[in-house]
Write an enzyme that holds these catalytic residues in place. Structure first.
Site, mmCIF file in Angstrom:
data_model
loop_
_atom_site.group_PDB
_atom_site.id
_atom_site.type_symbol
_atom_site.label_atom_id
_atom_site.label_comp_id
_atom_site.label_asym_id
_atom_site.label_seq_id
_atom_site.Cartn_x
_atom_site.Cartn_y
_atom_site.Cartn_z
ATOM 1 N N HIS A 77 0.799 -1.220 0.000
ATOM 2 C CA HIS A 77 0.000 0.000 0.000
ATOM 3 C C HIS A 77 0.835 1.276 0.000
ATOM 4 O O HIS A 77 0.287 2.366 -0.103
ATOM 5 C CB HIS A 77 -0.996 -0.012 1.168
ATOM 6 C CG HIS A 77 -2.347 0.508 0.785
ATOM 7 N ND1 HIS A 77 -3.492 0.203 1.482
ATOM 8 C CD2 HIS A 77 -2.735 1.337 -0.238
ATOM 9 C CE1 HIS A 77 -4.520 0.819 0.916
ATOM 10 N NE2 HIS A 77 -4.087 1.513 -0.130
ATOM 11 N N ASP B 91 -9.888 -0.698 3.841
ATOM 12 C CA ASP B 91 -8.703 -1.342 4.425
ATOM 13 C C ASP B 91 -9.047 -1.796 5.850
ATOM 14 O O ASP B 91 -9.880 -1.185 6.512
ATOM 15 C CB ASP B 91 -7.575 -0.280 4.483
ATOM 16 C CG ASP B 91 -6.169 -0.855 4.579
ATOM 17 O OD1 ASP B 91 -5.987 -1.914 5.213
ATOM 18 O OD2 ASP B 91 -5.241 -0.215 4.037
ATOM 19 N N HIS C 174 -6.703 -1.504 7.894
ATOM 20 C CA HIS C 174 -5.755 -0.594 8.555
ATOM 21 C C HIS C 174 -5.948 0.838 8.057
ATOM 22 O O HIS C 174 -6.395 1.036 6.926
ATOM 23 C CB HIS C 174 -4.325 -1.038 8.254
ATOM 24 C CG HIS C 174 -4.075 -2.497 8.482
ATOM 25 N ND1 HIS C 174 -4.228 -3.436 7.482
ATOM 26 C CD2 HIS C 174 -3.700 -3.177 9.600
ATOM 27 C CE1 HIS C 174 -3.947 -4.642 7.965
ATOM 28 N NE2 HIS C 174 -3.636 -4.525 9.255
ATOM 29 N N ASP D 152 -3.378 3.075 7.765
ATOM 30 C CA ASP D 152 -2.198 3.462 6.972
ATOM 31 C C ASP D 152 -1.916 4.959 7.060
ATOM 32 O O ASP D 152 -1.549 5.606 6.071
ATOM 33 C CB ASP D 152 -2.374 3.032 5.506
ATOM 34 C CG ASP D 152 -2.453 1.516 5.354
ATOM 35 O OD1 ASP D 152 -2.246 0.797 6.355
ATOM 36 O OD2 ASP D 152 -2.724 1.051 4.240
ATOM 37 N N HIS E 2 4.136 0.941 4.152
ATOM 38 C CA HIS E 2 2.748 0.658 3.734
ATOM 39 C C HIS E 2 1.747 0.974 4.841
ATOM 40 O O HIS E 2 0.549 1.059 4.571
ATOM 41 C CB HIS E 2 2.584 -0.790 3.238
ATOM 42 C CG HIS E 2 2.488 -1.823 4.321
ATOM 43 N ND1 HIS E 2 1.829 -3.016 4.153
ATOM 44 C CD2 HIS E 2 2.968 -1.835 5.588
ATOM 45 C CE1 HIS E 2 1.898 -3.723 5.268
ATOM 46 N NE2 HIS E 2 2.588 -3.040 6.148
ATOM 47 N N ASP F 234 -7.369 -1.974 -0.259
ATOM 48 C CA ASP F 234 -6.440 -2.972 0.287
ATOM 49 C C ASP F 234 -7.217 -4.281 0.399
ATOM 50 O O ASP F 234 -8.280 -4.337 1.035
ATOM 51 C CB ASP F 234 -5.966 -2.489 1.658
ATOM 52 C CG ASP F 234 -4.871 -3.349 2.272
ATOM 53 O OD1 ASP F 234 -4.890 -4.586 2.065
ATOM 54 O OD2 ASP F 234 -4.031 -2.793 2.988
ATOM 55 N N ASP G 74 -6.854 -6.683 2.144
ATOM 56 C CA ASP G 74 -7.053 -7.155 3.524
ATOM 57 C C ASP G 74 -8.279 -6.535 4.195
ATOM 58 O O ASP G 74 -8.606 -6.882 5.340
ATOM 59 C CB ASP G 74 -5.786 -7.020 4.370
ATOM 60 C CG ASP G 74 -5.420 -5.594 4.764
ATOM 61 O OD1 ASP G 74 -6.299 -4.730 4.881
ATOM 62 O OD2 ASP G 74 -4.205 -5.363 4.996
ATOM 63 N N GLU H 58 -1.808 -5.272 -1.975
ATOM 64 C CA GLU H 58 -1.510 -6.219 -0.897
ATOM 65 C C GLU H 58 -1.907 -7.667 -1.199
ATOM 66 O O GLU H 58 -1.971 -8.489 -0.285
ATOM 67 C CB GLU H 58 -2.094 -5.759 0.459
ATOM 68 C CG GLU H 58 -1.624 -4.373 0.934
ATOM 69 C CD GLU H 58 -0.221 -4.345 1.547
ATOM 70 O OE1 GLU H 58 0.441 -5.415 1.610
ATOM 71 O OE2 GLU H 58 0.217 -3.245 1.957
#
Ligand code: DIR
Ligand code: MN
Ligand code: MN
Length: 301
Positions: free
Chosen positions: A83, A106, A108, A110, A123, A214, A216, A259
């Site tokens: 990312h 995401d 996360h 980030d 990332h 992302d 994830d 990712e």
């Protein structure tokens, strides 16, 4: 980030038929290929930040490439890779078209700065380099001086968060960033999350949307082949709905898909499911509807 394999993401997504599937649904597609990056030797950590020189110089190239494509007027897709590519992708997008809305899907946020990051992985930091409001908190890094902050906190929406570091949580609250964590997704449901996202972002003027997706964000039962999986994610259907909704705004101007890491899958099925979900999310961004599609010149035989 140090987990190898993520550089294979783009070729796997291509091999799963992305280009032909986009063409079949009526898109004109040009593959600009993989960018070549300069080899950086002695890329010692700067403070905690890993590989700053390589990531800085690669993102400069990416930003220039995205600018050129956006100036031709096309919607742009960036395949990752991790990312950290959002630095160059969003920077180049904004340099070409002006102010953007950013939708960041995401697990996360980030948004660590080089100083709040406990991992030093870039990332986990891209948004910190891009936000106007954080510039006084960003130390000097080699090969990062070309970056001009280009996103306002009010133009950013997160969807799917469930693993946020303390420093990141502080920043999100401090800047009043709009966040639909997995709790809000559970509470409101994805249709309302998307309505509220678009109402919020187009409250004053409608800006081109940069979607940074992302993989994830999706639950690891569906997309396990990724570097930092987190339980309790979006379902496949919720993930696709987000892309369908953003497509229908007519404002989607660039998409990152990042990712996907085949080396993090335990089985071939893990990798296959992760890659094909990434493809389906991209198809959703470009007009694929689950009810079915047909072109305007379709005639019954
Ligand atoms: C963590 C993990 N917040 C970090 N970030 C990840 O390293 O800053 N982002 N995995 O995708
Ligand atoms: Mn991310
Ligand atoms: Mn993530």
């Amino acid at each position: 980030q140090p987990r190898g394999g993520v550089e294979r993401g783009p070729d796997l997504i291509r091999a799963a038929g992305l280009l032909n599937k986009l063409r079949e649904q009526g898109c004109t597609v040009k593959d600009y290929g993989n960018l070549a990056f300069e080899e950086v030797v002695d890329d010692e950590p700067v403070g905690r930040v890993k590989c700053a020189r390589a990531v800085g110089s690669a993102n400069k190239r990416l930003s220039d490439a995205v600018q050129a494509v956006k100036r031709e007027g096309h919607t742009t897709v960036m395949l990752g890779g991790d990312h950290s590519l959002a630095i160059g992708s969003i920077h180049g997008h904004s340099a070409a078209v002006g102010e953007l809305s950013v939708v960041w899907v995401d697990a996360h946020a980030d948004i660590n700065t080089p100083l709040t990051s406990s991992t030093g992985n870039i990332h986990g930091q891209p948004m910190s380099y891009l936000l106007h409001e954080l510039q006084s908190k960003i130390p000097v890094l080699p090969n990062f001086s070309w970056i001009k902050p280009c996103v306002s906190a009010k133009d950013l929406v997160y969807i799917g968060l469930r693993d946020v570091d303390p420093g990141e949580h502080y920043i999100l609250k401090l800047l009043g960033v709009k966040v639909f964590s997995m709790s809000e997704v559970d509470h409101l449901g994805v249709p309302r999350v998307m309505e509220e996202t678009c109402d919020y972002l187009s409250a004053k003027v409608k800006k081109p949307i940069h979607l940074s997706y992302d993989i994830d964000a999706i639950d690891p039962s569906v997309t396990p082949a990724t570097g930092t999986p987190v339980v309790g994610g979006l379902t496949y259907r919720e993930g696709v709905y987000i892309t369908e909704h953003l497509c229908q705004t007519g404002l989607l101007s660039a998409v990152d898909m990042v990712e996907v890491n085949p080396l993090r899958g335990r089985t071939e099925d893990d990798v296959q499911s992760t890659v094909s979900t990434a493809v389906d999310l991209l198809l959703g961004c470009f007009g694929r509807l689950r009810e079915g599609n047909h072109s305007s010149d379709y005639r019954l035989p």
